[in-house]
Design a protein around this motif. Structure first.
Motif, PDB file in Angstrom:
ATOM      1  N   ALA A   1      23.803  83.720  -5.197  1.00  0.00           N
ATOM      2  CA  ALA A   1      23.512  82.580  -4.326  1.00  0.00           C
ATOM      3  C   ALA A   1      24.610  82.491  -3.268  1.00  0.00           C
ATOM      4  CB  ALA A   1      23.461  81.289  -5.146  1.00  0.00           C
ATOM      5  N   PRO A   2      24.276  81.941  -2.108  1.00  0.00           N
ATOM      6  CA  PRO A   2      25.319  81.800  -1.087  1.00  0.00           C
ATOM      7  C   PRO A   2      26.330  80.736  -1.488  1.00  0.00           C
ATOM      8  CG  PRO A   2      23.297  80.726  -0.364  1.00  0.00           C
ATOM      9  CD  PRO A   2      22.991  81.409  -1.665  1.00  0.00           C
ATOM     10  N   HIS A   3      27.586  80.972  -1.154  1.00  0.00           N
ATOM     11  CA  HIS A   3      28.628  79.968  -1.374  1.00  0.00           C
ATOM     12  C   HIS A   3      28.392  78.865  -0.354  1.00  0.00           C
ATOM     13  CE1 HIS A   3      32.554  78.106  -1.776  1.00  0.00           C
ATOM     14  NE2 HIS A   3      32.767  78.863  -2.857  1.00  0.00           N
ATOM     15  N   GLU A   4      28.421  77.629  -0.789  1.00  0.00           N
ATOM     16  CA  GLU A   4      28.106  76.505   0.105  1.00  0.00           C
ATOM     17  C   GLU A   4      29.156  76.282   1.179  1.00  0.00           C
ATOM     18  OE1 GLU A   4      27.408  73.135  -2.396  1.00  0.00           O
ATOM     19  OE2 GLU A   4      25.614  74.019  -3.288  1.00  0.00           O
ATOM     20  N   GLU A   5      30.381  76.691   0.928  1.00  0.00           N
ATOM     21  CA  GLU A   5      31.469  76.398   1.866  1.00  0.00           C
ATOM     22  C   GLU A   5      31.990  77.611   2.621  1.00  0.00           C
ATOM     23  OE1 GLU A   5      34.468  74.404  -0.393  1.00  0.00           O
ATOM     24  OE2 GLU A   5      33.040  72.956  -1.201  1.00  0.00           O
ATOM     25  N   HIS A   6      31.741  78.824   2.108  1.00  0.00           N
ATOM     26  CA  HIS A   6      32.340  80.008   2.717  1.00  0.00           C
ATOM     27  C   HIS A   6      31.296  81.090   2.965  1.00  0.00           C
ATOM     28  CE1 HIS A   6      36.304  78.347   1.975  1.00  0.00           C
ATOM     29  NE2 HIS A   6      35.932  78.101   0.730  1.00  0.00           N
ATOM     30  N   GLU A   7      31.041  81.373   4.216  1.00  0.00           N
ATOM     31  CA  GLU A   7      30.121  82.442   4.575  1.00  0.00           C
ATOM     32  C   GLU A   7      30.730  83.780   4.150  1.00  0.00           C
ATOM     33  OE1 GLU A   7      28.063  84.152   8.606  1.00  0.00           O
ATOM     34  OE2 GLU A   7      28.523  82.010   8.487  1.00  0.00           O
ATOM     35  N   GLY A   8      29.906  84.667   3.640  1.00  0.00           N
ATOM     36  CA  GLY A   8      30.379  85.979   3.218  1.00  0.00           C
ATOM     37  C   GLY A   8      30.783  86.047   1.757  1.00  0.00           C
ATOM     38  N   ILE A   9      30.713  84.908   1.058  1.00  0.00           N
ATOM     39  CA  ILE A   9      31.006  84.879  -0.379  1.00  0.00           C
ATOM     40  C   ILE A   9      29.720  84.542  -1.119  1.00  0.00           C
ATOM     41  CG2 ILE A   9      32.287  83.738  -2.228  1.00  0.00           C
ATOM     42  CD1 ILE A   9      34.540  83.232  -0.274  1.00  0.00           C
ATOM     43  N   GLY A  10      29.463  85.249  -2.195  1.00  0.00           N
ATOM     44  CA  GLY A  10      28.291  84.994  -3.013  1.00  0.00           C
ATOM     45  C   GLY A  10      28.687  84.521  -4.400  1.00  0.00           C
ATOM     46  N   ILE A  11      27.864  83.657  -4.960  1.00  0.00           N
ATOM     47  CA  ILE A  11      28.058  83.178  -6.329  1.00  0.00           C
ATOM     48  C   ILE A  11      27.128  84.003  -7.220  1.00  0.00           C
ATOM     49  CG2 ILE A  11      27.967  81.193  -7.883  1.00  0.00           C
ATOM     50  CD1 ILE A  11      29.913  80.851  -5.494  1.00  0.00           C
ATOM     51  N   VAL A  12      27.702  84.887  -8.028  1.00  0.00           N
ATOM     52  CA  VAL A  12      26.894  85.727  -8.909  1.00  0.00           C
ATOM     53  C   VAL A  12      26.682  85.003 -10.235  1.00  0.00           C
ATOM     54  CG1 VAL A  12      27.478  87.949  -7.880  1.00  0.00           C
ATOM     55  CG2 VAL A  12      28.968  87.004  -9.642  1.00  0.00           C
ATOM     56  N   TRP A  13      25.520  85.182 -10.813  1.00  0.00           N
ATOM     57  CA  TRP A  13      25.201  84.516 -12.072  1.00  0.00           C
ATOM     58  C   TRP A  13      24.317  85.426 -12.921  1.00  0.00           C
ATOM     59  CZ3 TRP A  13      20.063  83.525 -13.130  1.00  0.00           C
ATOM     60  CH2 TRP A  13      19.187  83.594 -12.039  1.00  0.00           C
ATOM     61  N   LEU A  14      24.378  85.208 -14.227  1.00  0.00           N
ATOM     62  CA  LEU A  14      23.580  85.967 -15.177  1.00  0.00           C
ATOM     63  C   LEU A  14      23.384  85.115 -16.422  1.00  0.00           C
ATOM     64  CD1 LEU A  14      22.297  88.757 -15.999  1.00  0.00           C
ATOM     65  CD2 LEU A  14      24.517  89.263 -17.056  1.00  0.00           C
ATOM     66  N   LEU A  15      22.152  85.023 -16.870  1.00  0.00           N
ATOM     67  CA  LEU A  15      21.817  84.367 -18.134  1.00  0.00           C
ATOM     68  C   LEU A  15      21.103  85.386 -19.009  1.00  0.00           C
ATOM     69  CD1 LEU A  15      20.525  80.927 -16.792  1.00  0.00           C
ATOM     70  CD2 LEU A  15      22.730  81.411 -17.873  1.00  0.00           C
ATOM     71  N   VAL A  16      21.470  85.441 -20.278  1.00  0.00           N
ATOM     72  CA  VAL A  16      20.920  86.449 -21.185  1.00  0.00           C
ATOM     73  C   VAL A  16      20.433  85.814 -22.477  1.00  0.00           C
ATOM     74  CG1 VAL A  16      22.435  88.243 -20.233  1.00  0.00           C
ATOM     75  CG2 VAL A  16      23.167  86.965 -22.253  1.00  0.00           C
ATOM     76  N   ASP A  17      19.595  86.558 -23.190  1.00  0.00           N
ATOM     77  CA  ASP A  17      19.188  86.108 -24.522  1.00  0.00           C
ATOM     78  C   ASP A  17      20.154  86.685 -25.554  1.00  0.00           C
ATOM     79  OD1 ASP A  17      18.369  88.771 -24.998  1.00  0.00           O
ATOM     80  OD2 ASP A  17      16.253  88.279 -25.200  1.00  0.00           O
ATOM     81  N   GLU A  18      19.955  86.330 -26.821  1.00  0.00           N
ATOM     82  CA  GLU A  18      20.870  86.757 -27.894  1.00  0.00           C
ATOM     83  C   GLU A  18      20.931  88.277 -28.036  1.00  0.00           C
ATOM     84  OE1 GLU A  18      23.019  85.045 -29.705  1.00  0.00           O
ATOM     85  OE2 GLU A  18      22.362  83.016 -29.220  1.00  0.00           O
ATOM     86  N   VAL A  19      19.770  88.936 -27.957  1.00  0.00           N
ATOM     87  CA  VAL A  19      19.737  90.387 -28.140  1.00  0.00           C
ATOM     88  C   VAL A  19      20.494  91.077 -27.009  1.00  0.00           C
ATOM     89  CG1 VAL A  19      18.234  92.418 -28.290  1.00  0.00           C
ATOM     90  CG2 VAL A  19      17.575  90.288 -29.432  1.00  0.00           C
ATOM     91  N   MET A  20      20.263  90.643 -25.789  1.00  0.00           N
ATOM     92  CA  MET A  20      20.962  91.244 -24.645  1.00  0.00           C
ATOM     93  C   MET A  20      22.466  91.036 -24.785  1.00  0.00           C
ATOM     94  SD  MET A  20      20.542  92.860 -21.821  1.00  0.00           S
ATOM     95  CE  MET A  20      20.434  92.850 -20.067  1.00  0.00           C
ATOM     96  N   LEU A  21      22.868  89.842 -25.173  1.00  0.00           N
ATOM     97  CA  LEU A  21      24.290  89.544 -25.311  1.00  0.00           C
ATOM     98  C   LEU A  21      24.938  90.424 -26.376  1.00  0.00           C
ATOM     99  CD1 LEU A  21      26.678  87.602 -24.505  1.00  0.00           C
ATOM    100  CD2 LEU A  21      26.052  86.323 -26.550  1.00  0.00           C
ATOM    101  N   LYS A  22      24.310  90.525 -27.532  1.00  0.00           N
ATOM    102  CA  LYS A  22      24.938  91.191 -28.665  1.00  0.00           C
ATOM    103  C   LYS A  22      24.763  92.708 -28.686  1.00  0.00           C
ATOM    104  CE  LYS A  22      24.820  87.153 -31.588  1.00  0.00           C
ATOM    105  NZ  LYS A  22      24.161  86.452 -32.663  1.00  0.00           N
ATOM    106  N   LYS A  23      23.655  93.213 -28.111  1.00  0.00           N
ATOM    107  CA  LYS A  23      23.374  94.642 -28.238  1.00  0.00           C
ATOM    108  C   LYS A  23      23.478  95.431 -26.938  1.00  0.00           C
ATOM    109  CE  LYS A  23      20.319  95.806 -31.683  1.00  0.00           C
ATOM    110  NZ  LYS A  23      18.970  96.042 -32.178  1.00  0.00           N
TER     111      LYS A  23
END
Length: 163
Positions: free
Chosen positions: A66-88
């Motif tokens: 996502a775009p940073h609300e205050e600084h152009e050229g910076i992105g906010i990276v995010w990731l959500l995972v399930d239990e299997v993805m996290l552990k394996k």
């Protein structure tokens, strides 16, 4: 086998089927009063680009930038995972993470990506470090005063050194 897919708004209901792991739920609750599905929906809507990942037909992760609300050229990276993805599979998905980071730096022209992670989320911290992210040791508390977050970041030139 894990497959990556470009997120499009017509896939919203499919991606919202993600059963976010408890560690991620705890982190989200420490940041905001929103429910995890609401956070996921908002993250998808706000992202410049987002992806989702499937394993045997089920959605096992979703992430984006996502775009940073205050600084152009910076992105906010995010990731959500399930239990299997996290552990394996978390560490086996580094090549997909590098592709996403390459997209952020080379296609979107970002010079930096960042976000926050709970200090309680040790596995995610280990994974982020394995990708080459640095930590600011600039601590922050959001909604839950018992949970401390640290900001992680990566500059384009550091990514080019890692890959």
């Amino acid at each position: 086998m894990i497959s990556s897919h470009l997120y499009t708004p017509d896939k919203l209901e499919l991606v919202l089927s993600l059963e976010v792991c408890q560690r991620e739920i705890d982190e989200l609750k420490a940041q905001s009063p929103l429910e995890p599905k609401e956070v996921l929906k908002l993250s998808l809507e706000r992202s410049i680009q987002a992806w989702y990942f499937t394993d045997d037909g089920r959605v096992c992760a979703a992430g984006g930038v996502a775009p940073h609300e205050e600084h152009e050229g910076i992105g906010i990276v995010w990731l959500l995972v399930d239990e299997v993805m996290l552990k394996k599979y978390l560490f086996t998905c580094n090549s997909m993470a590098y592709q996403a980071l390459s997209y952020c730096f080379n296609e979107l022209g970002l010079y930096c990506v960042c976000n926050y992670v709970s200090l309680n989320n040790k596995l995610s911290i280990k994974w982020l470090k394995s990708l080459g992210f640095e930590f600011m040791q600039h601590y922050r508390v959001f909604d839950d005063p018992e949970v401390i977050f640290d900001e992680f970041y990566m500059y384009k030139e550091d990514f080019e050194c890692v890959t």
